[in-house]
Structure formats: structure tokens, C-alpha cells
Design a protein around this motif. Structure first.
Motif, mmCIF file in Angstrom:
data_model
loop_
_atom_site.group_PDB
_atom_site.id
_atom_site.type_symbol
_atom_site.label_atom_id
_atom_site.label_comp_id
_atom_site.label_asym_id
_atom_site.label_seq_id
_atom_site.Cartn_x
_atom_site.Cartn_y
_atom_site.Cartn_z
ATOM 1 N N ARG A 99 32.644 47.883 35.044
ATOM 2 C CA ARG A 99 32.508 48.820 33.925
ATOM 3 C C ARG A 99 33.528 49.931 34.112
ATOM 4 N NH1 ARG A 99 30.151 53.611 33.092
ATOM 5 N NH2 ARG A 99 29.181 53.657 35.138
ATOM 6 N N THR A 101 34.951 53.507 34.023
ATOM 7 C CA THR A 101 34.372 54.859 34.066
ATOM 8 C C THR A 101 35.384 55.933 33.665
ATOM 9 O OG1 THR A 101 34.883 55.031 36.428
ATOM 10 C CG2 THR A 101 32.675 54.261 35.825
ATOM 11 N N ASP A 134 33.355 52.837 29.437
ATOM 12 C CA ASP A 134 32.188 51.969 29.239
ATOM 13 C C ASP A 134 32.539 50.553 28.791
ATOM 14 O OD1 ASP A 134 30.253 53.730 30.147
ATOM 15 O OD2 ASP A 134 30.056 54.681 28.175
ATOM 16 N N GLN A 136 33.839 46.723 29.389
ATOM 17 C CA GLN A 136 33.735 45.779 30.499
ATOM 18 C C GLN A 136 35.086 45.082 30.685
ATOM 19 O OE1 GLN A 136 30.631 44.963 32.242
ATOM 20 N NE2 GLN A 136 29.995 46.871 31.282
#
Length: 153
Positions: A99, A101, A134, A136
Motif C-alpha cells: 500500500r 503511504t 492508498d 495498491q
């Protein structure tokens, strides 16, 4: 008794002292057991020199002691040092989903991703690719401490 305690000073003494100093400095710089055996051989040759031994004998002692130290102590030393290394297993991250950040943008030189609760520096595999917070991504490789990311297909 006095003759026994009398040391002989020769040019070879300075050679062995120089070898000892150079090999100790190399050992300190590399911290990997690269030259410590040469130091032991030079120290033994220095003692032979101080006792008045011929230069040929000094060289023989240097090579013999160095070989013996290398042959008998190196395997033990490497085994001892290997047991103290910590495996990182960074390879396990390749192919995993992470993920983002912090937005990943190679041109801006920024980006962070979270994998297994740890934050890593992240870069896109291609300079034209960016990732938003956020989002992927898939880890396609690891370069040093950076995750190299690709878009999920």
C-alpha cells in the motif's frame, strides 16, 4: 644469559613492523578477517628477526605461520562470523502487494510504501508511472532499501 636477551636490529625489523601496521589498518578498514593472518605471520617473523635470524628464515617463518593460521583458524572464524549475521529475506517482498503511504514519483524522487507493517522507500519501475496515496502496487524488485513497484494488472 645477557647474550640471550640481546636483540638484533636490522632493516628487516622495519619491514615486518610495516607489514604488521599495514595489515592491521587493512583489517580495521575491512572488518572482514582479510589480513589478520598476515599480521600473525609478520609478528612471528619479527620475533625471528629480533633474535638474529637470517632473512631467509624470517621469510620462511612468515609464510609458514601465515599458512598455518589461515588454514586452521579461517574456517572457524568464518563459521563464527556467519552465525552472527541476520538474514533479511528481502526477496520475500517480490511479487507481494503493498500500500502506497506517500505518492510515488521517480522524477520528484519521492515515494513510500507499507509492506508487512514496515515503511519502505518506493520507486516505480518506469519513470513515467506514478502511484497515489492508498493505491495498491506489486513489488517487482528491490534495489538496496527501495521497493521497485509496478501497477497491478
Amino acid at each position: 644469559m645477557e647474550a640471550f636477551m640481546e636483540f638484533v636490529i636490522s632493516d628487516w625489523m622495519f619491514v615486518w613492523l610495516a607489514v604488521i601496521i599495514v595489515t592491521i589498518v587493512i583489517e580495521i578498514i575491512t572488518v572482514g578477517l582479510t589480513s589478520i593472518w598476515l599480521t600473525g605471520g609478520a609478528l612471528a617473523a619479527l620475533f625471528v628477526c629480533l633474535l638474529g635470524g637470517h632473512w631467509g628464515l624470517q621469510l620462511a617463518v612468515f609464510f609458514i605461520v601465515t599458512f598455518v593460521l589461515l588454514y586452521f583458524t579461517r574456517p572457524w572464524a568464518l563459521k563464527y562470523l556467519e552465525s552472527r549475521k541476520t538474514a533479511t529475506n528481502y526477496e520475500e517482498t517480490i511479487g507481494k502487494t503493498v500500500r502506497i503511504t506517500e505518492a510515488v514519483d521517480n522524477r520528484m524522487g519521492q515515494g513510500k510504501a507499507d509492506y508487512n507493517g514496515m515503511e519502505w522507500t518506493a520507486r516505480a519501475k518506469d519513470d513515467d508511472t506514478t502511484f497515489a496515496v492508498d493505491e495498491q502496487a506489486i513489488v517487482s524488485g528491490v534495489q538496496g532499501v527501495k521497493l521497485i513497484l509496478e501497477k497491478i494488472q
